[in-house]
Design a protein around this motif. Sequence first.
Motif, PDB file in Angstrom:
ATOM      1  N   ASP A  19      33.252  47.216  97.706  1.00 41.52           N
ATOM      2  CA  ASP A  19      32.210  47.540  96.717  1.00 41.52           C
ATOM      3  C   ASP A  19      31.480  46.280  96.224  1.00 41.52           C
ATOM      4  O   ASP A  19      31.322  46.085  95.005  1.00 41.52           O
ATOM      5  CB  ASP A  19      32.826  48.256  95.504  1.00 41.52           C
ATOM      6  N   SER A  34      35.428  45.016  94.111  1.00 45.60           N
ATOM      7  CA  SER A  34      36.726  45.572  93.761  1.00 45.60           C
ATOM      8  C   SER A  34      37.781  44.767  94.517  1.00 45.60           C
ATOM      9  O   SER A  34      37.504  44.186  95.563  1.00 45.60           O
ATOM     10  CB  SER A  34      36.833  47.033  94.201  1.00 45.60           C
ATOM     11  N   MET A  52      43.461  49.940  91.974  1.00 42.16           N
ATOM     12  CA  MET A  52      43.197  48.529  91.702  1.00 42.16           C
ATOM     13  C   MET A  52      43.477  48.159  90.244  1.00 42.16           C
ATOM     14  O   MET A  52      43.272  48.951  89.333  1.00 42.16           O
ATOM     15  CB  MET A  52      41.737  48.212  92.032  1.00 42.16           C
ATOM     16  N   TRP A  87      37.744  50.275  89.370  1.00 41.49           N
ATOM     17  CA  TRP A  87      36.932  50.529  90.566  1.00 41.49           C
ATOM     18  C   TRP A  87      35.684  49.644  90.587  1.00 41.49           C
ATOM     19  O   TRP A  87      35.637  48.620  89.939  1.00 41.49           O
ATOM     20  CB  TRP A  87      36.622  52.036  90.644  1.00 41.49           C
ATOM     21  N   ALA A  88      34.663  50.082  91.310  1.00 43.81           N
ATOM     22  CA  ALA A  88      33.540  49.206  91.673  1.00 43.81           C
ATOM     23  C   ALA A  88      32.799  48.613  90.463  1.00 43.81           C
ATOM     24  O   ALA A  88      32.241  49.358  89.662  1.00 43.81           O
ATOM     25  CB  ALA A  88      32.556  50.007  92.518  1.00 43.81           C
ATOM     26  N   ILE A 138      31.901  56.655  87.305  1.00 42.39           N
ATOM     27  CA  ILE A 138      32.206  55.378  87.975  1.00 42.39           C
ATOM     28  C   ILE A 138      30.967  54.685  88.546  1.00 42.39           C
ATOM     29  O   ILE A 138      29.905  55.254  88.646  1.00 42.39           O
ATOM     30  CB  ILE A 138      33.193  55.604  89.144  1.00 42.39           C
ATOM     31  N   ASP A 139      31.212  53.445  88.965  1.00 43.07           N
ATOM     32  CA  ASP A 139      30.277  52.668  89.792  1.00 43.07           C
ATOM     33  C   ASP A 139      29.032  52.169  89.059  1.00 43.07           C
ATOM     34  O   ASP A 139      27.886  52.373  89.509  1.00 43.07           O
ATOM     35  CB  ASP A 139      29.861  53.460  91.049  1.00 43.07           C
ATOM     36  N   GLU A 229      27.958  58.620  95.226  1.00 41.54           N
ATOM     37  CA  GLU A 229      28.476  57.530  94.389  1.00 41.54           C
ATOM     38  C   GLU A 229      27.754  56.245  94.761  1.00 41.54           C
ATOM     39  O   GLU A 229      26.843  56.239  95.585  1.00 41.54           O
ATOM     40  CB  GLU A 229      29.993  57.378  94.558  1.00 41.54           C
ATOM     41  N   THR A 278      34.972  55.236 102.645  1.00 36.61           N
ATOM     42  CA  THR A 278      33.944  54.889 101.652  1.00 36.61           C
ATOM     43  C   THR A 278      32.874  53.990 102.276  1.00 36.61           C
ATOM     44  O   THR A 278      33.131  53.237 103.213  1.00 36.61           O
ATOM     45  CB  THR A 278      34.546  54.156 100.442  1.00 36.61           C
ATOM     46  N   HIS A 280      29.873  51.486 100.473  1.00 38.40           N
ATOM     47  CA  HIS A 280      29.419  51.016  99.145  1.00 38.40           C
ATOM     48  C   HIS A 280      28.830  49.622  99.335  1.00 38.40           C
ATOM     49  O   HIS A 280      29.392  48.792 100.020  1.00 38.40           O
ATOM     50  CB  HIS A 280      30.624  50.986  98.192  1.00 38.40           C
ATOM     51  N   ARG A 307      39.978  47.450 102.080  1.00 35.18           N
ATOM     52  CA  ARG A 307      38.671  47.175 102.660  1.00 35.18           C
ATOM     53  C   ARG A 307      38.330  45.681 102.573  1.00 35.18           C
ATOM     54  O   ARG A 307      38.997  44.919 101.891  1.00 35.18           O
ATOM     55  CB  ARG A 307      37.621  48.016 101.919  1.00 35.18           C
TER      56      ARG A 307
HETATM   57  O1  FUB Z   1      36.583  51.274  95.202  1.00 37.85           O
HETATM   58  C1  FUB Z   1      36.892  52.521  94.617  1.00 37.85           C
HETATM   59  C2  FUB Z   1      35.790  53.485  94.859  1.00 37.85           C
HETATM   60  O2  FUB Z   1      35.597  53.661  96.248  1.00 37.85           O
HETATM   61  C3  FUB Z   1      34.441  53.062  94.372  1.00 37.85           C
HETATM   62  O3  FUB Z   1      34.293  53.124  92.990  1.00 37.85           O
HETATM   63  C4  FUB Z   1      33.598  53.981  95.159  1.00 37.85           C
HETATM   64  O4  FUB Z   1      32.239  53.693  95.146  1.00 37.85           O
HETATM   65  C5  FUB Z   1      34.224  53.853  96.521  1.00 37.85           C
HETATM   66  O5  FUB Z   1      33.755  52.729  97.216  1.00 37.85           O
END
Ligand code: FUB
Length: 330
Positions: A19, A34, A52, A87-88, A138-139, A229, A278, A280, A307
Amino acid sequence: MEKISGFKTPLVSHIYTADPSAHVFEGKLYIYPSHDLENEGLDDGKGDHFKMQDYHVLSMDDIGAPCVDHGEALHIKDVPWASEQMWAPDAAYKDGTYFFYFPAKDKDGIFRVGVATSKIPAGPFKAEPNYIPGSYSIDPAVFVDDDGRAYMYNGGLWGGQLERWKTGSYNPNEPHSEAPFTDEDALGPWVAEMSDDMLTFKTEPEEFKILDENGAPLKASDEERRFFEAPWLHKFNGKYYLSYSTGNTHFICYAESETPLGPFTYKGRVLEPVLGWTNHHSIVEFKGKWYLFYHDSSLSGGKTHLRNAMYTELEIAPDGTITTIKPYGD
Ligand code: FUB
């Protein structure tokens, strides 16, 4: 396009990163990813295997230069309101302060967006005691316009809980599901203008639709184009471009608008699917060229929750059209 070493290869390989939100700060590229962790969690479609707990900040002095890991910039133990799943994230700069924005679940298991600050882009960042009032899902991506006004774009379906806010308040009974693939209008992300201090919202988060070529909102069933997302905003030749992931169809798509608040009209694809579930990304201009930062799961041999962030150059035509990136060639 010129081939540059470092393109389409992991930025770093000593940790898993995903991300990637890239920005030019102090003349360098700073990347806010992330930090993926090993765990035994199952992929249950709710994202529970993304567990995470902290963030590292990366930087590169130039394109092709080594990528530096500045170490832990924020840990969940130092975020009073958060319980799990960092998350991201994204970052922004204003008036001598760097702001780090991140989603995490609060003590009730509801995704919120927090903010932390530092005087330097690499952090460490100090978290505010509470999440941003009114934030959910999120994000976060924070875009600072040329006039100094800043906007947060945010939202994610399924594990990101966006559907649970359809009525305006959190509905824990809204079933998590891969449906509805129906003719309902697709849920869009939300946007809020940031207050001058960048710590709260000046306006309430407001959902916006992405429109098709006829001006009608994309449908929930239009899985190859509808928002899922990972919203990101870039400005090019005076127009605003929202790019985002289509989730279960794994594309990064983009839509165009005359204003930062929309309406946004679907324009095309930025990136084809990558290895892993995913997809992103972020889009940034550096020294007169445009770059796409994204991730795949090649470093872990394809594990969705492990990732590695990467980047490559992006071709953008004068009218804003982006040449679709095929991550592994034709
Ligand atoms: O990294 C966790 C989640 O996975 C992110 O918030 C999403 O966008 C996806 O990439």
